[in-house]
Motif scaffolding. Structure first.
Motif, PDB file in Angstrom:
ATOM      1  N   ALA A  75       2.563   5.459 -17.434  1.00 65.29           N
ATOM      2  CA  ALA A  75       1.908   4.916 -16.242  1.00 65.29           C
ATOM      3  C   ALA A  75       1.823   6.041 -15.209  1.00 65.29           C
ATOM      4  O   ALA A  75       2.844   6.625 -14.833  1.00 65.29           O
ATOM      5  N   VAL A  76       0.599   6.352 -14.795  1.00 68.67           N
ATOM      6  CA  VAL A  76       0.375   7.365 -13.776  1.00 68.67           C
ATOM      7  C   VAL A  76       0.177   6.630 -12.458  1.00 68.67           C
ATOM      8  O   VAL A  76      -0.765   5.843 -12.309  1.00 68.67           O
ATOM      9  N   ILE A  77       1.059   6.871 -11.507  1.00 67.52           N
ATOM     10  CA  ILE A  77       1.109   6.095 -10.271  1.00 67.52           C
ATOM     11  C   ILE A  77       0.821   7.004  -9.080  1.00 67.52           C
ATOM     12  O   ILE A  77       1.575   7.939  -8.796  1.00 67.52           O
ATOM     13  N   GLU A  78      -0.266   6.724  -8.381  1.00 65.29           N
ATOM     14  CA  GLU A  78      -0.576   7.462  -7.157  1.00 65.29           C
ATOM     15  C   GLU A  78       0.105   6.791  -5.972  1.00 65.29           C
ATOM     16  O   GLU A  78      -0.041   5.584  -5.754  1.00 65.29           O
ATOM     17  N   ALA A  79       0.865   7.559  -5.208  1.00 68.87           N
ATOM     18  CA  ALA A  79       1.486   7.021  -3.998  1.00 68.87           C
ATOM     19  C   ALA A  79       0.400   6.663  -2.991  1.00 68.87           C
ATOM     20  O   ALA A  79      -0.653   7.303  -2.931  1.00 68.87           O
ATOM     21  N   GLY A  80       0.673   5.654  -2.178  1.00 68.85           N
ATOM     22  CA  GLY A  80      -0.305   5.230  -1.198  1.00 68.85           C
ATOM     23  C   GLY A  80      -0.250   6.046   0.075  1.00 68.85           C
ATOM     24  O   GLY A  80      -1.221   6.671   0.483  1.00 68.85           O
ATOM     25  N   LEU A  81       0.907   6.080   0.714  1.00 64.68           N
ATOM     26  CA  LEU A  81       1.085   6.769   1.996  1.00 64.68           C
ATOM     27  C   LEU A  81       2.438   7.456   1.996  1.00 64.68           C
ATOM     28  O   LEU A  81       3.482   6.808   1.902  1.00 64.68           O
ATOM     29  N   GLY A  82       2.417   8.791   2.094  1.00 70.72           N
ATOM     30  CA  GLY A  82       3.670   9.528   2.087  1.00 70.72           C
ATOM     31  C   GLY A  82       4.295   9.528   0.710  1.00 70.72           C
ATOM     32  O   GLY A  82       3.647   9.811  -0.289  1.00 70.72           O
ATOM     33  N   GLY A  83       5.569   9.182   0.662  1.00 72.97           N
ATOM     34  CA  GLY A  83       6.280   9.175  -0.611  1.00 72.97           C
ATOM     35  C   GLY A  83       7.596   8.439  -0.509  1.00 72.97           C
ATOM     36  O   GLY A  83       7.820   7.435  -1.163  1.00 72.97           O
ATOM     37  N   ARG A  84       8.468   8.924   0.346  1.00 77.22           N
ATOM     38  CA  ARG A  84       9.820   8.368   0.465  1.00 77.22           C
ATOM     39  C   ARG A  84       9.811   6.869   0.728  1.00 77.22           C
ATOM     40  O   ARG A  84      10.566   6.104   0.114  1.00 77.22           O
ATOM     41  N   ASP A  85       8.955   6.417   1.643  1.00 78.41           N
ATOM     42  CA  ASP A  85       8.957   5.012   2.051  1.00 78.41           C
ATOM     43  C   ASP A  85       7.792   4.222   1.453  1.00 78.41           C
ATOM     44  O   ASP A  85       7.555   3.083   1.857  1.00 78.41           O
ATOM     45  N   ASP A  86       7.065   4.817   0.531  1.00 78.32           N
ATOM     46  CA  ASP A  86       5.898   4.165  -0.034  1.00 78.32           C
ATOM     47  C   ASP A  86       6.296   3.060  -1.006  1.00 78.32           C
ATOM     48  O   ASP A  86       7.340   3.134  -1.667  1.00 78.32           O
ATOM     49  N   ALA A  87       5.451   2.049  -1.099  1.00 77.82           N
ATOM     50  CA  ALA A  87       5.736   0.906  -1.974  1.00 77.82           C
ATOM     51  C   ALA A  87       5.827   1.302  -3.441  1.00 77.82           C
ATOM     52  O   ALA A  87       6.466   0.609  -4.236  1.00 77.82           O
ATOM     53  N   THR A  88       5.188   2.406  -3.821  1.00 77.26           N
ATOM     54  CA  THR A  88       5.250   2.823  -5.225  1.00 77.26           C
ATOM     55  C   THR A  88       6.566   3.517  -5.565  1.00 77.26           C
ATOM     56  O   THR A  88       6.850   3.755  -6.752  1.00 77.26           O
ATOM     57  N   ASN A  89       7.359   3.835  -4.564  1.00 74.26           N
ATOM     58  CA  ASN A  89       8.563   4.636  -4.799  1.00 74.26           C
ATOM     59  C   ASN A  89       9.747   3.786  -5.237  1.00 74.26           C
ATOM     60  O   ASN A  89      10.884   3.975  -4.773  1.00 74.26           O
TER      61      ASN A  89
END
Length: 427
Positions: free
Chosen positions: A106-120
């Motif tokens: 699964a290749v997941i693009e972060a939405g906004l930033g990284g540390r606090d992003d929902a994908t993290n």
């Protein structure tokens, strides 16, 4: 509750200011088509339908499947008495889909930033990729390159491989976190040309070679919609002699008659929306078409972006010689369709006049600056003035692209679109 992280799926997590959607798409393509893996891909925002964000083996999920996933997320949220945001819900739908389907990667693009992003929520990705660092979303990520880099470095987890794109800086921030977490670091090669696509390709290639050293493939032509997406008027989609894929399909007899006088004109769709992206867009325009073409720009932007520096980067003369400026026939300002964060186009005109470097004086033919509140009218006006020397550039926000494609006839008969706009109206 959903069990989505209790999975055998291998994750590639991609963050960065610019290029992360393109790099994610290239990685997913290489994993599927060159290495034979089943692959899930999550990206954002979308152009025409929210279902574009969740892709399995190159195909967006169906409406029925999206409904099923959304109901599962809603049911779990209700039982836990929580209310996920729109983006969180879509990210959870993607994670659930890839878990249920049992994809290899699964290749997941972060939405906004990284540390606090929902994908993290990924415990440990196989690879954490940082594509580039530049100023954007400063109200959320902090006012400096350093603060933005630190936030995006948050996707790096214990023991994963870290891959840094050519435009990532300061690299020390990422190297230090990688060292603390016992992560090897690989650096993408810097392309010989100042091409965004070449840079994104270089980053994706090193990811694929890390996953399988025997990987061989070509990713140059692989990119998401509206990332320097180029169409050549009058060129058949099957004309292999042209390097510009696609054609503009007239939607009426009047359009067809007008198109006869426009053979050779080029249309470029690009979602550049911050100063660094506009600078790279200008570089790609000059590199692909030169400065002597007659350029028409249709621009819409979202609130919260650095409008002045973005326009400055697009129009900036590279030297004191007037010949270095793009030959701009007209600039047409509009606003994204149904966008809650849209900047009034009149405000964009005022910004154009205050760019501070007199770049707007490069406008020829009477300083032709136009304003249309309706993006359809803006695109129609722009197209009506094209000839064989023209390059029409439509840029600035995702919210403009779907309407532009519809007006220009750049949609297939089975074109999927939402009945209402389903992009984020606010962050």
């Amino acid at each position: 509750k959903l069990g989505i992280l209790d999975t055998k799926v291998k994750f590639v997590h991609v963050a960065g200011t610019n290029g992360k959607g393109s790099v994610s798409t290239k990685i997913a393509h290489g994993l599927q088509h060159d290495l034979g893996y089943s692959v899930g891909l999550f990206t954002s925002p979308h152009i025409s339908t929210y279902r574009e964000r969740i892709v399995e083996d190159g195909k967006i999920i169906s409406e029925a499947r999206a409904d099923l996933l959304a109901n599962e997320i809603a049911s779990a949220a209700d039982s836990l008495r929580v209310q996920p945001t729109y983006f969180e819900s879509l990210a959870l739908m993607a994670f659930l889909e890839f878990h249920l389907r049992g994809v290899d990667f699964a290749v997941i693009e972060a939405g906004l930033g990284g540390r606090d992003d929902a994908t993290n929520i990924i415990p440990k990705p196989e690879v954490a990729v940082i594509t580039s660092i530049a100023l954007d979303h400063t109200e959320y990520l902090g006012p400096t390159i350093h603060s933005i880099a630190e936030n995006k470095a948050g996707i790096i987890k214990q023991g994963c491989t870290v891959i840094l794109g050519p435009s990532v800086y300061p690299k020390q921030i990422f190297s230090d976190r990688a060292t603390d977490l016992s992560c090897p670091v690989l650096f993408a090669d810097t392309p010989t040309t100042d091409s965004v696509n070449a840079e994104n390709t270089s980053t994706a290639e090193i990811v694929l070679k890390h996953i399988d050293p025997k990987w061989k493939g070509s990713l140059q032509m692989v990119r998401p919609p509206c990332r320097f997406e180029t169409f050549h008027l009058g060129t058949s989609i099957n004309d292999t002699s042209s390097s510009l894929p696609g054609k503009l399909r007239p939607q009426s007899s009047e359009d067809s008659e007008s198109a006869c006088n426009q053979n050779g004109a080029v249309v470029v769709l690009d979602v550049a929306h911050n100063p660094d992206a506009f600078r790279r867009l200008r570089s790609d325009l000059v590199g692909n078409f030169g400065k002597e073409k007659n350029y028409t720009f249709v621009i819409a932007m979202s609130r919260g972006k650095d409008m002045q520096d973005s326009l400055n980067a697009l129009l900036k003369e590279e030297s004191t010689e007037s010949s270095s400026a793009l030959r701009i026939r007209s600039m047409i300002f509009t606003q994204g369709q149904n966008e809650g964060r849209a900047v009034n186009p009149v405000e964009l005109v005022a910004t154009l006049g205050s760019t501070g470097n007199n770049a707007h004086k490069s406008l020829e033919y009477g300083n032709n600056v136009l304003v249309f509140e309706d993006p359809s009218d803006a695109v129609r006006n722009a197209r009506s003035s094209l000839d064989s020397t023209s390059v029409l550039v439509i840029c600035g926000t995702f919210f403009l692209m779907n309407k532009a494609k519809e007006v220009l006839g750049l949609v297939d008969d089975d074109h999927a679109t939402d009945s209402i706009d389903m992009n984020e109206q606010k962050l």
